[in-house]
Design a protein around this motif. Structure first.
Motif, PDB file in Angstrom:
ATOM      1  N   ARG A 188       0.858  -1.183   0.000  1.00  0.00           N
ATOM      2  CA  ARG A 188       0.000   0.000   0.000  1.00  0.00           C
ATOM      3  C   ARG A 188       0.895   1.234   0.000  1.00  0.00           C
ATOM      4  O   ARG A 188       1.246   1.745   1.067  1.00  0.00           O
ATOM      5  CB  ARG A 188      -0.911  -0.018   1.222  1.00  0.00           C
ATOM      6  CG  ARG A 188      -1.890  -1.197   1.182  1.00  0.00           C
ATOM      7  CD  ARG A 188      -2.738  -1.328   2.429  1.00  0.00           C
ATOM      8  NE  ARG A 188      -3.255  -0.063   2.906  1.00  0.00           N
ATOM      9  CZ  ARG A 188      -3.272   0.298   4.184  1.00  0.00           C
ATOM     10  NH1 ARG A 188      -2.795  -0.499   5.108  1.00  0.00           N
ATOM     11  NH2 ARG A 188      -3.782   1.458   4.545  1.00  0.00           N
ATOM     12  N   PRO A 189       1.290   1.706  -1.202  1.00  0.00           N
ATOM     13  CA  PRO A 189       2.241   2.823  -1.262  1.00  0.00           C
ATOM     14  C   PRO A 189       1.652   4.115  -0.725  1.00  0.00           C
ATOM     15  O   PRO A 189       0.476   4.411  -0.916  1.00  0.00           O
ATOM     16  CB  PRO A 189       2.560   2.948  -2.751  1.00  0.00           C
ATOM     17  CG  PRO A 189       1.464   2.262  -3.459  1.00  0.00           C
ATOM     18  CD  PRO A 189       0.876   1.258  -2.517  1.00  0.00           C
ATOM     19  N   VAL A 190       2.487   4.847  -0.017  1.00  0.00           N
ATOM     20  CA  VAL A 190       2.142   6.165   0.514  1.00  0.00           C
ATOM     21  C   VAL A 190       3.358   7.053   0.301  1.00  0.00           C
ATOM     22  O   VAL A 190       4.485   6.646   0.578  1.00  0.00           O
ATOM     23  CB  VAL A 190       1.818   6.096   2.025  1.00  0.00           C
ATOM     24  CG1 VAL A 190       1.545   7.473   2.590  1.00  0.00           C
ATOM     25  CG2 VAL A 190       0.656   5.167   2.285  1.00  0.00           C
ATOM     26  N   VAL A 191       3.134   8.261  -0.168  1.00  0.00           N
ATOM     27  CA  VAL A 191       4.227   9.212  -0.331  1.00  0.00           C
ATOM     28  C   VAL A 191       4.269  10.066   0.930  1.00  0.00           C
ATOM     29  O   VAL A 191       3.264  10.662   1.317  1.00  0.00           O
ATOM     30  CB  VAL A 191       4.011  10.092  -1.582  1.00  0.00           C
ATOM     31  CG1 VAL A 191       5.147  11.093  -1.740  1.00  0.00           C
ATOM     32  CG2 VAL A 191       3.890   9.218  -2.824  1.00  0.00           C
ATOM     33  N   VAL A 192       5.439  10.082   1.577  1.00  0.00           N
ATOM     34  CA  VAL A 192       5.570  10.811   2.835  1.00  0.00           C
ATOM     35  C   VAL A 192       6.702  11.829   2.745  1.00  0.00           C
ATOM     36  O   VAL A 192       7.628  11.687   1.949  1.00  0.00           O
ATOM     37  CB  VAL A 192       5.829   9.876   4.034  1.00  0.00           C
ATOM     38  CG1 VAL A 192       4.690   8.891   4.223  1.00  0.00           C
ATOM     39  CG2 VAL A 192       7.143   9.157   3.892  1.00  0.00           C
ATOM     40  N   ASP A 193       6.619  12.822   3.600  1.00  0.00           N
ATOM     41  CA  ASP A 193       7.699  13.778   3.773  1.00  0.00           C
ATOM     42  C   ASP A 193       8.752  13.103   4.650  1.00  0.00           C
ATOM     43  O   ASP A 193       8.468  12.715   5.782  1.00  0.00           O
ATOM     44  CB  ASP A 193       7.162  15.046   4.437  1.00  0.00           C
ATOM     45  CG  ASP A 193       8.258  16.024   4.824  1.00  0.00           C
ATOM     46  OD1 ASP A 193       9.378  15.924   4.281  1.00  0.00           O
ATOM     47  OD2 ASP A 193       7.996  16.896   5.673  1.00  0.00           O
ATOM     48  N   ALA A 194       9.962  12.973   4.123  1.00  0.00           N
ATOM     49  CA  ALA A 194      11.027  12.300   4.872  1.00  0.00           C
ATOM     50  C   ALA A 194      11.392  13.051   6.148  1.00  0.00           C
ATOM     51  O   ALA A 194      11.888  12.443   7.104  1.00  0.00           O
ATOM     52  CB  ALA A 194      12.264  12.130   3.994  1.00  0.00           C
ATOM     53  N   ASN A 195      11.145  14.355   6.208  1.00  0.00           N
ATOM     54  CA  ASN A 195      11.480  15.132   7.401  1.00  0.00           C
ATOM     55  C   ASN A 195      10.515  14.872   8.552  1.00  0.00           C
ATOM     56  O   ASN A 195      10.923  14.777   9.706  1.00  0.00           O
ATOM     57  CB  ASN A 195      11.490  16.629   7.090  1.00  0.00           C
ATOM     58  CG  ASN A 195      12.591  16.984   6.120  1.00  0.00           C
ATOM     59  OD1 ASN A 195      13.709  16.526   6.243  1.00  0.00           O
ATOM     60  ND2 ASN A 195      12.253  17.793   5.140  1.00  0.00           N
ATOM     61  N   GLY A 212       7.653  12.510   8.282  1.00  0.00           N
ATOM     62  CA  GLY A 212       6.951  11.232   8.210  1.00  0.00           C
ATOM     63  C   GLY A 212       5.482  11.387   7.866  1.00  0.00           C
ATOM     64  O   GLY A 212       4.759  10.403   7.761  1.00  0.00           O
ATOM     65  N   ALA A 213       5.018  12.623   7.673  1.00  0.00           N
ATOM     66  CA  ALA A 213       3.605  12.876   7.376  1.00  0.00           C
ATOM     67  C   ALA A 213       3.316  12.564   5.909  1.00  0.00           C
ATOM     68  O   ALA A 213       4.078  12.963   5.025  1.00  0.00           O
ATOM     69  CB  ALA A 213       3.259  14.336   7.660  1.00  0.00           C
ATOM     70  N   PRO A 214       2.221  11.859   5.645  1.00  0.00           N
ATOM     71  CA  PRO A 214       1.833  11.622   4.250  1.00  0.00           C
ATOM     72  C   PRO A 214       1.587  12.953   3.532  1.00  0.00           C
ATOM     73  O   PRO A 214       0.957  13.858   4.086  1.00  0.00           O
ATOM     74  CB  PRO A 214       0.542  10.810   4.360  1.00  0.00           C
ATOM     75  CG  PRO A 214       0.606  10.183   5.722  1.00  0.00           C
ATOM     76  CD  PRO A 214       1.323  11.182   6.589  1.00  0.00           C
ATOM     77  N   ILE A 215       2.100  13.038   2.312  1.00  0.00           N
ATOM     78  CA  ILE A 215       1.875  14.232   1.503  1.00  0.00           C
ATOM     79  C   ILE A 215       0.369  14.348   1.254  1.00  0.00           C
ATOM     80  O   ILE A 215      -0.304  13.374   0.945  1.00  0.00           O
ATOM     81  CB  ILE A 215       2.637  14.158   0.166  1.00  0.00           C
ATOM     82  CG1 ILE A 215       4.144  14.004   0.399  1.00  0.00           C
ATOM     83  CG2 ILE A 215       2.326  15.346  -0.720  1.00  0.00           C
ATOM     84  CD1 ILE A 215       4.822  15.151   1.101  1.00  0.00           C
ATOM     85  N   GLY A 216      -0.149  15.545   1.416  1.00  0.00           N
ATOM     86  CA  GLY A 216      -1.576  15.793   1.245  1.00  0.00           C
ATOM     87  C   GLY A 216      -2.316  15.908   2.560  1.00  0.00           C
ATOM     88  O   GLY A 216      -3.494  16.227   2.579  1.00  0.00           O
ATOM     89  N   THR A 217      -1.625  15.637   3.685  1.00  0.00           N
ATOM     90  CA  THR A 217      -2.292  15.707   4.982  1.00  0.00           C
ATOM     91  C   THR A 217      -1.926  16.967   5.758  1.00  0.00           C
ATOM     92  O   THR A 217      -2.502  17.214   6.811  1.00  0.00           O
ATOM     93  CB  THR A 217      -1.932  14.481   5.861  1.00  0.00           C
ATOM     94  OG1 THR A 217      -0.519  14.486   6.127  1.00  0.00           O
ATOM     95  CG2 THR A 217      -2.345  13.190   5.178  1.00  0.00           C
ATOM     96  N   ARG A 218      -0.975  17.720   5.263  1.00  0.00           N
ATOM     97  CA  ARG A 218      -0.527  18.948   5.930  1.00  0.00           C
ATOM     98  C   ARG A 218      -0.450  20.067   4.911  1.00  0.00           C
ATOM     99  O   ARG A 218      -0.134  19.826   3.745  1.00  0.00           O
ATOM    100  CB  ARG A 218       0.850  18.734   6.554  1.00  0.00           C
ATOM    101  CG  ARG A 218       0.843  17.683   7.643  1.00  0.00           C
ATOM    102  CD  ARG A 218       2.245  17.285   8.020  1.00  0.00           C
ATOM    103  NE  ARG A 218       3.024  18.423   8.485  1.00  0.00           N
ATOM    104  CZ  ARG A 218       3.675  18.458   9.636  1.00  0.00           C
ATOM    105  NH1 ARG A 218       3.641  17.411  10.432  1.00  0.00           N
ATOM    106  NH2 ARG A 218       4.364  19.502   9.999  1.00  0.00           N
TER     107      ARG A 218
END
Length: 145
Positions: free
Chosen positions: A122-129, A131-137
């Motif tokens: 289940r791929p999720v793209v996250v901000d490496a800094n 850990g938040a999924p992109i699109g949630t912040r």
């Protein structure tokens, strides 16, 4: 940076799409990742016209996403292998696939399974800094001077 790399302006999305922005190129990369590395394998799998496949393969080689490697001298035959840049594009393909499954997922669809666990990936793209999924912040775009 070459003039060609600057031709897309300051937008990294535009620059990325310049390299792989069409359906056929992305499907070629998908199939090479699946182990279909030879011209006829790709043509058969994709059902693509030979002239289109040849152009896409040349463009992907030129863009540095794949390399062409000779595997037979007589008759001359080549295979296509992912470069580091091509392998780095695979998570993007998986994210596109997850989006397609969610918003255009009717009927039977293929899926990636984790070999070790057997679980569906289940791929999720996250901000490496963070850990938040992109699109949630909330994000803002910063433009160069």
């Amino acid at each position: 940076m070459s003039d060609d790399e600057n031709s897309s302006g300051t937008c990294p999305v535009d620059r990325g799409l310049t390299r792989v922005g069409d359906r056929w190129s992305m499907l070629v990369l998908r199939d090479i990742e699946r182990g279909l590395t030879r011209y006829e394998q790709l043509r058969t799998s994709l059902g693509i016209a030979p002239n289109i496949l040849s152009r896409r393969l040349s463009a992907l080689v030129e863009a540095g996403l794949i390399i062409k490697k000779r595997y037979s001298q007589r008759p001359p035959r080549d295979e296509y292998l992912l470069t580091d840049a091509g392998r780095d594009f695979l998570p993007i393909l998986m994210a596109i696939g997850a989006w397609g499954r969610k918003y255009n997922g009717g009927g039977a669809l293929s899926q990636h399974l984790d070999v070790a666990t057997g679980e569906v990936v289940r791929p999720v793209v996250v901000d490496a800094n963070t850990g938040a999924p992109i699109g949630t912040r909330p994000l803002k775009m910063e433009y160069p001077d």
